[in-house]
Design a protein around this motif. Structure first.
Motif, PDB file in Angstrom:
ATOM      1  N   GLU A  54       0.821  -1.206   0.000  1.00  0.00           N
ATOM      2  CA  GLU A  54       0.000   0.000   0.000  1.00  0.00           C
ATOM      3  C   GLU A  54       0.859   1.262   0.000  1.00  0.00           C
ATOM      4  OE1 GLU A  54      -3.147   0.036   2.812  1.00  0.00           O
ATOM      5  OE2 GLU A  54      -3.579   2.156   2.561  1.00  0.00           O
ATOM      6  N   LEU A  55       1.926   1.264   0.807  1.00  0.00           N
ATOM      7  CA  LEU A  55       2.814   2.428   0.835  1.00  0.00           C
ATOM      8  C   LEU A  55       3.428   2.680  -0.533  1.00  0.00           C
ATOM      9  CD1 LEU A  55       4.651   1.814   4.249  1.00  0.00           C
ATOM     10  CD2 LEU A  55       3.096   3.697   3.714  1.00  0.00           C
ATOM     11  N   ARG A  56       3.899   1.610  -1.167  1.00  0.00           N
ATOM     12  CA  ARG A  56       4.558   1.763  -2.470  1.00  0.00           C
ATOM     13  C   ARG A  56       3.560   2.157  -3.571  1.00  0.00           C
ATOM     14  NH1 ARG A  56       8.769  -3.443  -2.128  1.00  0.00           N
ATOM     15  NH2 ARG A  56      10.491  -2.224  -1.199  1.00  0.00           N
ATOM     16  N   MET A  57       2.366   1.544  -3.530  1.00  0.00           N
ATOM     17  CA  MET A  57       1.383   1.829  -4.584  1.00  0.00           C
ATOM     18  C   MET A  57       0.818   3.252  -4.467  1.00  0.00           C
ATOM     19  SD  MET A  57       1.360  -0.695  -6.607  1.00  0.00           S
ATOM     20  CE  MET A  57       3.100  -0.944  -6.252  1.00  0.00           C
ATOM     21  N   LYS A  58       0.581   3.717  -3.243  1.00  0.00           N
ATOM     22  CA  LYS A  58       0.077   5.086  -3.066  1.00  0.00           C
ATOM     23  C   LYS A  58       1.094   6.109  -3.566  1.00  0.00           C
ATOM     24  CE  LYS A  58      -3.411   4.778   0.544  1.00  0.00           C
ATOM     25  NZ  LYS A  58      -3.858   5.290   1.853  1.00  0.00           N
ATOM     26  N   LYS A  59       2.372   5.841  -3.280  1.00  0.00           N
ATOM     27  CA  LYS A  59       3.408   6.745  -3.760  1.00  0.00           C
ATOM     28  C   LYS A  59       3.492   6.695  -5.291  1.00  0.00           C
ATOM     29  CE  LYS A  59       6.774   9.669  -3.382  1.00  0.00           C
ATOM     30  NZ  LYS A  59       6.474  11.052  -2.968  1.00  0.00           N
ATOM     31  N   GLN A  77      11.706   4.325  -7.993  1.00  0.00           N
ATOM     32  CA  GLN A  77      11.455   5.268  -6.897  1.00  0.00           C
ATOM     33  C   GLN A  77      10.608   4.672  -5.782  1.00  0.00           C
ATOM     34  OE1 GLN A  77      10.286   9.264  -7.636  1.00  0.00           O
ATOM     35  NE2 GLN A  77      11.684   9.570  -9.367  1.00  0.00           N
ATOM     36  N   VAL A  78       9.894   3.591  -6.060  1.00  0.00           N
ATOM     37  CA  VAL A  78       9.051   2.988  -5.013  1.00  0.00           C
ATOM     38  C   VAL A  78       9.565   1.606  -4.587  1.00  0.00           C
ATOM     39  CG1 VAL A  78       6.991   4.276  -5.658  1.00  0.00           C
ATOM     40  CG2 VAL A  78       7.431   2.065  -6.731  1.00  0.00           C
ATOM     41  N   GLY A  79      10.831   1.295  -4.939  1.00  0.00           N
ATOM     42  CA  GLY A  79      11.452   0.095  -4.369  1.00  0.00           C
ATOM     43  C   GLY A  79      11.392  -1.159  -5.197  1.00  0.00           C
TER      44      GLY A  79
END
Length: 519
Positions: free
Chosen positions: A468-473, A491-493
Motif C-alpha cells: 500500500e505504501l509503495r502503490m500510493k506513492k 522510486q518505489v522500491g
C-alpha cells in the motif's frame, strides 16, 4: 333566500312610485335599493349600491338613460340595465343595444312582463358572476400554461398578442421585457404571503409603467413590462425593490430578467432569457439578481479544468491527504462556477461520489466508541441541496471530520511496535531490499513476532502494508510527474519494472500507462 337589488330611474314621479310599489319585488327575491328622477342622481346611487338590475326610462332631463348607461358600465360594470321607452322614442332603443343594455320594453309597461324581465336579468347576473369566478380561479393555471408554452421550443410559435389578450393583459410598448422571481420556501402559507406582498409591490411599481403579473408556478412569479425605452433601468429598479422582500420574510429570492425587445412578439424570447438564467440559480446562488448575459461566456477552458481537478481530488482522497483535498475542493468550486455547465442533478451526483469516498476514509479512522457522525444525515443534505455553495459546504464539513478523526487517532493511540515499524517503512519503502527481517531488526524484535503483531493490531500483514505504501506513492508520482514506468518503479522500491506493473494493476485495476492516461 338571497335578495337582489333593483333600482328604479324614472323622471315621472307617479310612474316611478308605481314601479316601486305595485310590483311584488320582495316576494320574488328583490328589494328596491333606490330610486331617482334623472341620470345624474341615479349614478351616485348605483355607484354606492352596486345593484344587480336597473330599470330606467331612456328619455329624461339633465342626463338621459343612454348617457347614464355609459357611466354605469364604468362604475358598476356587472349591473344589468333594462330600458323603458315610448313608441315615439323607439330610435333610442336601437342605441340601447350599443351601450350593452340587457333589454328594453315599450311603455306602458306590463308589470308581470317587467318582473319577468328583471328576474331573467338577475339570473344572467348570477351566471356572469359564476363564470367570472371560474375564470379567476383558473387564471393562475392559464397563466402558468401560457408561460410553459413560451419555453417549449418544439411547439408551434405562440401567438403572443392573442394569448395576452385572452389573459386580459394589455401592453402598448414600444419596448418589452420580462422578469422572473423564484422564492425558496417549503411552507405553503409563507409562499402565499410572499406572493401577495410581491404582487402588491409590483402593482405599486406598475403605476409608473405598464405591465402584468403572472403566476409562473408554486414558487415563481413572472412580470411582463411595457417600456418607453430599450434600457433595462426600470427592470433593475423593480428587481432591487423586490429583493428587499427577502429581508422581510423567510424566503430566499432569486430574480432574473430578460433582454429588452422592440416587438411584442419577441416577449417570449425575453421570458426564455429569464428561464434559462433561472435554471442556473444552483450555480449563481440565492439572493441574487442577474440576467442570462451575466452567465454566458466561453467556458471551454473551465470545463477542462473541472475534469482535471476531479481526477486530482480522487487521487488525494485515496492517498489520505485531507489538507490537499480541502484545497482542491475550493479550486473545484471556482472551476464549476466559471464553467456554468453543471446541472443540479450532475452536482448532486458529484457530491454523492465524493461523499462516499470521504465516508470510507472517515470509517477507517473512526473508533466504535466515537459518536456523533451520521452519514445518512449527509446524504439527506445532499439530496436537498439547491446551490453550488451548499454542495461544497457539505463536502468541506466531511473533510474536516476526516482530518479531525485522523489527528485525534494519531494523538491518542499508543506508539506500539507496529507503529514504529510502519514509521520506519514510510521512510524506507523506496529501498529495493526492504524486508520483514530488516524492519524487525530495526525495532529489535524477531520477524515472526512482528508478523503476528501486524495481524493482531492492524488486521493486515507486513506485505500488504508495504504494498500500500509503495502503490500510493506510485499513484501520486504517476498523477503529478511525467516519468517512465521503470523510473517510477525504481522510486518505489522495485528493481523489476514488469513485476512493478503486475503489482500496480493488481492494486489499482490499471496498468501504470492506463492510470496515467485516466488521471
Amino acid at each position: 333566500m338571497i335578495m337582489h337589488k333593483v333600482m328604479i330611474v324614472e323622471d315621472d314621479r307617479i310612474i316611478r312610485r308605481g314601479l316601486c310599489q305595485a310590483i311584488p319585488w320582495e316576494q320574488n327575491g328583490f328589494y328596491v335599493a333606490g330610486e331617482a328622477g334623472d341620470g345624474e342622481v341615479a349614478i351616485e346611487l348605483i355607484e354606492k349600491e352596486q345593484p344587480q338590475v336597473v330599470v330606467s326610462d331612456i328619455n329624461m332631463p339633465f342626463m338621459n338613460g343612454l348617457e347614464m348607461a355609459k357611466l354605469v358600465k364604468e362604475k358598476s360594470p356587472a349591473t344589468k340595465i333594462i330600458f323603458l321607452t315610448g313608441y315615439e322614442d323607439f330610435s333610442y332603443a336601437q342605441q340601447a343595444i350599443k351601450v350593452r343594455a340587457y333589454d328594453y320594453l315599450l311603455k306602458p309597461v306590463d308589470s308581470e312582463q317587467l318582473l319577468q324581465k328583471v328576474i331573467e336579468a338577475a339570473t344572467e347576473w348570477e351566471n356572469d358572476r359564476v363564470n367570472e369566478k371560474r375564470i379567476l380561479d383558473s387564471m393562475p393555471l392559464l397563466q402558468q400554461n401560457f408561460l410553459q408554452n413560451l419555453t417549449r421550443q418544439e411547439a408551434k410559435r405562440v401567438d403572443i398578442e392573442a394569448e395576452l389578450l385572452a389573459l386580459d393583459i394589455h401592453l402598448d410598448g414600444p419596448f418589452f421585457s420580462s422578469l422572473l422571481i423564484h422564492f425558496d420556501s417549503s411552507n405553503k402559507e409563507d409562499n402565499e404571503r410572499f406572493k401577495d406582498n410581491a404582487t402588491k409591490r409590483i402593482s405599486d411599481f406598475l403605476t409608473s409603467c405598464e405591465g402584468a403579473v403572472l403566476n409562473a408556478g408554486e414558487n415563481e412569479i413572472a412580470v411582463f413590462l411595457s417600456l418607453e425605452t430599450n434600457q433595462s433601468n426600470k427592470i433593475e429598479i423593480l428587481a432591487k425593490d423586490l429583493l428587499q422582500l427577502q429581508d422581510e420574510g423567510k424566503q430566499q429570492l432569486t430574480i432574473t430578467y430578460g433582454r429588452v425587445y422592440d416587438n411584442v412578439f419577441e416577449l417570449g424570447h425575453s421570458y426564455i432569457d429569464c428561464r434559462l438564467a433561472m435554471d442556473m440559480r444552483h450555480i449563481m446562488g440565492p439572493g441574487k439578481i442577474y440576467r442570462l448575459d451575466d452567465i454566458s461566456s466561453n467556458c471551454k477552458q473551465s470545463e477542462e479544468n473541472v475534469k482535471e481537478l476531479d481526477r486530482k481530488l480522487e487521487n488525494q482522497i485515496k492517498l489520505g491527504l485531507p489538507e490537499k483535498v480541502s484545497e482542491t475542493l475550493a479550486q473545484l468550486n471556482v472551476a464549476i462556477f466559471e464553467s456554468r455547465k453543471s446541472t443540479l442533478l450532475e452536482m448532486k451526483t458529484l457530491a454523492v461520489k465524493y461523499s462516499s469516498m470521504l465516508f470510507y476514509e472517515i470509517e477507517k479512522w473512526r473508533k466504535e466508541e466515537v459518536k456523533g457522525f451520521n452519514s445518512s444525515k449527509y446524504y439527506e443534505d445532499i439530496m436537498k441541496l439547491t446551490s453550488l455553495n451548499e454542495m461544497f459546504e457539505i463536502l468541506q464539513r466531511l473533510v474536516q471530520e476526516w482530518s479531525s478523526l485522523m489527528n485525534k487517532s494519531k494523538q491518542n493511540s499508543r506508539y506500539t511496535l507496529v507503529d514504529q515499524a510502519i514509521e520506519y517503512m514510510k521512510d524506507t519503502f523506496h529501498e529495493t531490499g526492504l524486508t520483514l527481517q530488516k524492519v524487525a531488526n530495526h525495532i529489535h524484535v524477531s520477524s515472526p513476532y512482528l508478523s503476528n503483531l501486524f495481524k493482531v493490531e492492524k488486521g493486515f500483514n507486513f506485505g500488504d502494508c508495504l504494498l500500500e505504501l509503495r502503490m500510493k506513492k506510485a499513484m501520486e508520482i504517476l498523477g503529478d510527474v511525467n516519468l517512465k514506468t521503470y523510473e517510477v518503479s525504481e522510486q518505489v522500491g522495485y528493481s523489476n519494472p514488469q513485476y512493478f506493473s503486475i503489482c500496480f494493476k493488481k492494486y489499482t485495476g490499471y496498468t501504470p500507462a492506463e492510470y496515467r492516461k485516466k488521471h
